[in-house]
Design an enzyme around this catalytic site. Structure first.
Site, PDB file in Angstrom:
ATOM      1  N   HIS A 189       0.815  -1.222   0.000  1.00 56.03           N
ATOM      2  CA  HIS A 189       0.000   0.000   0.000  1.00 56.03           C
ATOM      3  C   HIS A 189       0.848   1.273   0.000  1.00 56.03           C
ATOM      4  O   HIS A 189       0.326   2.365  -0.253  1.00 56.03           O
ATOM      5  CB  HIS A 189      -0.909   0.054   1.233  1.00 56.03           C
ATOM      6  CG  HIS A 189      -1.951  -1.021   1.255  1.00 56.03           C
ATOM      7  ND1 HIS A 189      -2.814  -1.239   0.207  1.00 56.03           N
ATOM      8  CD2 HIS A 189      -2.268  -1.947   2.198  1.00 56.03           C
ATOM      9  CE1 HIS A 189      -3.622  -2.254   0.512  1.00 56.03           C
ATOM     10  NE2 HIS A 189      -3.309  -2.697   1.709  1.00 56.03           N
ATOM     11  N   HIS A 235      -6.371  -7.156  -0.188  1.00 53.46           N
ATOM     12  CA  HIS A 235      -6.446  -5.722  -0.481  1.00 53.46           C
ATOM     13  C   HIS A 235      -5.699  -5.411  -1.780  1.00 53.46           C
ATOM     14  O   HIS A 235      -4.676  -6.021  -2.062  1.00 53.46           O
ATOM     15  CB  HIS A 235      -5.810  -4.911   0.656  1.00 53.46           C
ATOM     16  CG  HIS A 235      -6.383  -5.198   2.005  1.00 53.46           C
ATOM     17  ND1 HIS A 235      -5.815  -6.115   2.864  1.00 53.46           N
ATOM     18  CD2 HIS A 235      -7.467  -4.704   2.632  1.00 53.46           C
ATOM     19  CE1 HIS A 235      -6.540  -6.163   3.984  1.00 53.46           C
ATOM     20  NE2 HIS A 235      -7.548  -5.316   3.861  1.00 53.46           N
ATOM     21  N   ASP A 256      -4.108 -12.843   3.758  1.00 55.61           N
ATOM     22  CA  ASP A 256      -5.415 -12.426   4.286  1.00 55.61           C
ATOM     23  C   ASP A 256      -6.562 -12.801   3.350  1.00 55.61           C
ATOM     24  O   ASP A 256      -7.705 -12.423   3.603  1.00 55.61           O
ATOM     25  CB  ASP A 256      -5.439 -10.926   4.634  1.00 55.61           C
ATOM     26  CG  ASP A 256      -4.792 -10.045   3.601  1.00 55.61           C
ATOM     27  OD1 ASP A 256      -4.511 -10.528   2.482  1.00 55.61           O
ATOM     28  OD2 ASP A 256      -4.568  -8.857   3.891  1.00 55.61           O
TER      29      ASP A 256
HETATM   30 ZN   LIG Z   1      -4.014  -7.190   2.905  1.00 58.54          ZN
END
Ligand SMILES: [Zn+2]
Length: 342
Positions: free
Chosen positions: A124, A163, A248
């Site tokens: 990120h 994500h 995740d």
């Molecule tokens: Zn993640």
């Protein structure tokens, strides 16, 4: 069993995030699992060196890099709403970038493939700020290092973290040397990664996004890889492949809503290996917050990359390819067919 490299240093635990879900206990869980396994424990361990400031600046704004150092020197604080910087986090973040770079050097020498067990995670982190538990973008820095220091000009990054890796995508959005391919839950943090984000300028067609609703199982992920990512990757012919390995997407993860089993990570890794027939594969840790699931999943990735058997007795989750995934893959194929034969 192939000679590989597991890059790790206990110093990664010094990034002190208190009770945060991205904690040092993630490192202990993974390393204990590797140590328990009769095959994994024999894979050579490599201790990384810290990345140089210039290696980090290759992907990050010098002022941002300096601001992280100053915050750490001042005793620490929050870099953004969910990214903590402790007094040692600047040095540990340099070591996380160094871990990914060390993996590049290991596979460029003689390691078959490599697994970098590093934290803080990176995908990120954008050029001038921390985001989502990530301080510096480990994979992006290492990919830039590989392009500039080794005889490599085509790198594939497959990001299976639940994500979207907004930071990594941004680093190479206009770059045809790096193909970024991501599956991720949508809608979800950080909100990027829609189908139409395909790259720009010379990089148009070198970003592949497959946003998915929660509840996607192993077979559906395999379907997406078999029909979208792997055909594109084989045409791209990567000389080096990174997996932004965020576990995740495991069904037991407390953050993500996906249904991948520990064995499923092996299936994904096998497919990525098949798309990199003449290159090496580096799996670099990103997310994954159920400690048992994280450790089992990293072991499954190691088993694939280093060619030793793993059989992890996960509870069976519903199987079969969902119509939702077929429809999403069809949509992505329609968009990506402008650039690839699909
Ligand atoms: Zn993640």
């Amino acid at each position: 069993m192939a000679a590989g490299a597991i890059v790790y240093d206990a110093v990664y635990k010094d990034h002190d995030t208190g009770n945060h879900i991205e904690s040092s206990s993630r490192m202990d869980a993974i390393i204990e699992r590797i140590q328990e396994d009769e095959h994994a424990r024999r894979i050579p361990r490599v201790k990384p060196a810290k990345a140089t400031v210039d290696q980090v600046r290759a992907n990050h704004d010098p002022n941002y890099v300096a601001s992280v150092r100053q915050l750490a020197q001042a005793g620490g604080g929050w870099l953004d709403l969910d990214t903590y910087c402790s007094s040692k986090s600047y040095d540990v973040a340099l070591l996380a970038v160094g871990g990914a770079i060390c993996a590049v050097d290991a596979v460029a020498a003689d390691a078959s493939n490599a697994v970098a067990v590093v934290r803080p995670p990176g995908h990120h982190a954008v050029r001038d700020k921390a985001m989502g538990f990530c301080i510096f973008n480990n994979v992006a820095c290492a990919a830039k290092y590989a392009l500039s220091h080794h005889d490599i000009d085509r790198i594939l990054i497959v990001d299976w973290d639940v994500h979207h890796g907004n930071g990594t995508q941004a680093s190479f959005y206009d770059d045809a040397h790096v193909l970024y391919a991501s599956t991720h839950q949508q809608p979800f943090y950080p909100g990027t990664g829609d189908f139409e984000e395909v790259g720009s300028g010379e990089g148009e067609g070198f970003t592949v996004n497959l946003p998915l609703r929660p509840g996607v199982n192993d077979e559906s992920f395999f379907y997406a890889y078999d029909h979208l990512f792997i055909p594109i990757a084989k045409q791209f012919e990567p000389q080096l492949t990174f997996i932004s390995a965020g576990q995740d997407v495991h069904y037991a993860d407390p953050i993500g809503g996906m249904l991948v089993t520990s064995d499923g990570f092996r299936g994904l890794t096998e497919r990525i290996k098949s798309a990199t027939p003449r290159g090496k594969v580096i799996a670099c840790l990103e997310g994954g917050y159920n400690l048992q699931a994280l450790a089992d999943s990293v072991l499954a990735v190691c088993g694939s990359l280093f060619d030793f058997p793993t059989r992890i007795n996960d509870d069976a989750v519903d199987q079969g390819v969902s119509k939702h995934v077929c429809d999403r893959v069809d949509k992505a194929i329609t968009i990506q067919s402008e650039y690839w034969q699909l």
